[in-house]
Design a protein around this motif. Structure first.
Motif, PDB file in Angstrom:
ATOM      1  N   SER A  28     -29.821  40.050 -19.210  1.00  0.00           N
ATOM      2  CA  SER A  28     -28.975  39.795 -20.378  1.00  0.00           C
ATOM      3  C   SER A  28     -28.729  38.301 -20.458  1.00  0.00           C
ATOM      4  O   SER A  28     -28.395  37.674 -19.457  1.00  0.00           O
ATOM      5  N   THR A  29     -28.891  37.733 -21.646  1.00  0.00           N
ATOM      6  CA  THR A  29     -28.623  36.315 -21.838  1.00  0.00           C
ATOM      7  C   THR A  29     -27.507  36.155 -22.856  1.00  0.00           C
ATOM      8  O   THR A  29     -27.447  36.883 -23.842  1.00  0.00           O
ATOM      9  N   LYS A  30     -26.634  35.191 -22.613  1.00  0.00           N
ATOM     10  CA  LYS A  30     -25.547  34.898 -23.540  1.00  0.00           C
ATOM     11  C   LYS A  30     -25.872  33.676 -24.387  1.00  0.00           C
ATOM     12  O   LYS A  30     -25.023  33.156 -25.065  1.00  0.00           O
ATOM     13  N   THR A  31     -27.076  33.223 -24.313  1.00  0.00           N
ATOM     14  CA  THR A  31     -27.475  32.036 -25.060  1.00  0.00           C
ATOM     15  C   THR A  31     -28.507  32.416 -26.110  1.00  0.00           C
ATOM     16  O   THR A  31     -28.924  33.570 -26.213  1.00  0.00           O
ATOM     17  N   GLU A  55     -24.166  38.160 -29.707  1.00  0.00           N
ATOM     18  CA  GLU A  55     -23.586  37.377 -28.613  1.00  0.00           C
ATOM     19  C   GLU A  55     -24.496  37.336 -27.397  1.00  0.00           C
ATOM     20  O   GLU A  55     -24.483  36.370 -26.636  1.00  0.00           O
ATOM     21  N   LYS A  56     -25.251  38.386 -27.189  1.00  0.00           N
ATOM     22  CA  LYS A  56     -26.173  38.409 -26.055  1.00  0.00           C
ATOM     23  C   LYS A  56     -27.414  39.202 -26.410  1.00  0.00           C
ATOM     24  O   LYS A  56     -27.391  40.078 -27.285  1.00  0.00           O
ATOM     25  N   SER A 116     -24.950  38.750 -11.293  1.00  0.00           N
ATOM     26  CA  SER A 116     -24.666  37.790 -12.357  1.00  0.00           C
ATOM     27  C   SER A 116     -25.134  36.413 -11.901  1.00  0.00           C
ATOM     28  O   SER A 116     -24.753  35.947 -10.834  1.00  0.00           O
ATOM     29  N   ILE A 117     -25.960  35.769 -12.723  1.00  0.00           N
ATOM     30  CA  ILE A 117     -26.500  34.459 -12.387  1.00  0.00           C
ATOM     31  C   ILE A 117     -26.121  33.484 -13.493  1.00  0.00           C
ATOM     32  O   ILE A 117     -26.505  33.675 -14.646  1.00  0.00           O
TER      33      ILE A 117
END
Length: 138
Positions: A28-31, A55-56, A116-117
């Motif tokens: 999952s990316t938030k960008t 948003e993601k 989470s990274i």
């Protein structure tokens, strides 16, 4: 599953992975970054976008451990994740131990919900991990 270890190994947490098993790897990316593939231990795996809520973005791929050998007793391996980004690649080494499903040790420790990274990009465009957190099922 994962286990917290302080003595004897470089990392403080060990991800437990069963060999001869099928996993779904979800990213999952938030960008706004679009991710099309991930390298797992040097093998390129194509990602399929499964969601985008504005948003993601959520991507998935299959990760099969049938070609991976069990980790020797009192040893640890590294699950090397590499996520190609537009300018550079994000390198994420995760300490792990590969178990046979027949061994009880694969289920010792804490049930894992996700890893989470967080990362940041330098002015030169190099992506660097700033935090890695193992999150447990509550």
């Amino acid at each position: 599953w994962y286990q917290r270890r302080v003595r004897g190994f470089p990392g403080t947490q060990t991800l437990k992975i069963a060999v001869d098993t099928h996993y779904v790897l979800r990213i999952s990316t938030k960008t706004e970054l679009k991710v099309s593939e991930v390298l797992v231990n040097g093998t390129t795996i194509l990602l399929c976008q499964k969601g985008d809520d504005g948003e993601k973005k959520v991507y998935e791929c299959d990760f099969v451990t049938d070609q991976i050998d069990r980790t020797a007793k009192k040893e640890r391996d590294v699950l090397a994740l590499q996520i190609p980004l537009p300018v550079s690649s994000l390198q994420v080494p995760i300490q792990c131990k590969y178990y046979s499903l027949k061994k009880k040790g694969v289920r010792w420790g804490t049930p894992l919900k996700n890893i989470s990274i967080n990362f940041a990009t330098t002015e030169e465009g190099v992506a660097m991990v700033t935090a890695t957190k193992f999150r447990r099922f509550m």
